[in-house]
Design a protein around this motif. Structure first.
Motif, short mmCIF file in Angstrom:
data_model
loop_
_atom_site.label_atom_id
_atom_site.label_comp_id
_atom_site.label_asym_id
_atom_site.label_seq_id
_atom_site.Cartn_x
_atom_site.Cartn_y
_atom_site.Cartn_z
N VAL A 83 9.77 -7.05 -4.32
CA VAL A 83 8.35 -7.16 -4.66
C VAL A 83 7.81 -5.80 -5.10
N GLU A 84 7.19 -5.77 -6.25
CA GLU A 84 6.59 -4.53 -6.76
C GLU A 84 5.47 -4.07 -5.85
N HIS A 85 5.45 -2.77 -5.58
CA HIS A 85 4.39 -2.22 -4.73
C HIS A 85 4.15 -0.76 -5.12
N CYS A 86 2.98 -0.29 -4.75
CA CYS A 86 2.61 1.10 -5.04
C CYS A 86 1.80 1.66 -3.87
N PRO A 87 2.44 2.48 -3.03
CA PRO A 87 1.69 3.13 -1.94
C PRO A 87 0.72 4.16 -2.51
N ARG A 88 -0.40 4.33 -1.83
CA ARG A 88 -1.37 5.35 -2.25
C ARG A 88 -2.26 5.70 -1.06
N THR A 89 -2.73 6.94 -1.05
CA THR A 89 -3.61 7.36 0.04
C THR A 89 -4.70 8.25 -0.53
N GLU A 90 -5.82 8.34 0.19
CA GLU A 90 -6.90 9.24 -0.22
C GLU A 90 -6.70 10.63 0.38
N ALA A 91 -6.18 10.67 1.59
CA ALA A 91 -5.87 11.96 2.24
C ALA A 91 -4.44 11.84 2.76
N GLU A 92 -3.91 12.92 3.28
CA GLU A 92 -2.52 12.84 3.75
C GLU A 92 -2.40 11.81 4.86
N CYS A 93 -1.38 11.02 4.76
CA CYS A 93 -1.10 9.97 5.74
C CYS A 93 0.35 10.14 6.20
N LEU A 94 0.54 10.07 7.52
CA LEU A 94 1.90 10.20 8.08
C LEU A 94 2.42 8.81 8.39
#
Lengths: 121, 121
Positions: A83-94
């Motif tokens: 499944v196609e996906h794209c992670p993204r965050t506004e600030a650093e995420c651990l």
């Protein structure tokens, strides 16, 4: 000797590079990885495997072609195989990622975000 | 529909029974389980697989024949395949367990602590 204690925060303190997963443990041929994510990643898929994301600190989104999943600390999501996906965050995420040994972070997409695989911390 | 968000604390709130793992997610043929542990468990081994324990809340010990591992929140440990171990806690401890589908909690030992397998929450 009994097996080692692995402290997630101590492991995160050992690296600062983003979008470059670090292996902290193996369960048979599966790997537990830590990653620091910030900003947008690339759309990609893993043809052969599911992939688990668990947020350890911060928050992230995983965009899918049919919707967006928002995850905060203590929440997880399994991206299904293929499944196609794209992670993204506004600030650093651990995040903690669990998947079979050998999975490349950018899947079928390649590109500048492709990290060296199987790097331990 | 995009995949579900799984909230670890919300899942724990849905069951109170101890020593009875509940499945919350699968990564291919691996399962992510939550369990409430309190007191001593039984010595046992899993002949065919490693087993990951991650403490979500509280603390626990895993006794091995050659030493004891102490784990607190945010720490994890992988019990190697075939190695005898005995989890134990002084107070209730909430843990996440990752292992292949089909693993029985008491391994080769059986007995009263043997929980029904593959129960989801």
């Amino acid at each position: 000797m009994p097996p080692a204690v692995i402290d997630i925060q101590e492991k995160f303190a050992l690296f600062s590079v983003q979008w470059s997963p670090r292996v902290i443990a193996e369960i048979n041929d599966y790997q537990v990885k830590l990653a620091r994510l910030e900003g947008p990643f690339v759309w990609h898929r893993h043809a052969d495997t599911d992939e688990l994301f668990q947020v350890i600190r911060g928050s992230m989104e995983i965009a899918f072609r049919d919707g967006v999943v928002s995850l905060r600390e203590g929440q997880l999501c399994v991206v299904p195989k293929g499944v196609e996906h794209c992670p993204r965050t506004e600030a650093e995420c651990l995040v903690m990622i669990i998947e079979p040994r050998g999975v490349v972070n950018t899947g079928d997409a390649g590109g500048d975000h492709t990290a060296e695989n199987d790097v331990w911390v």
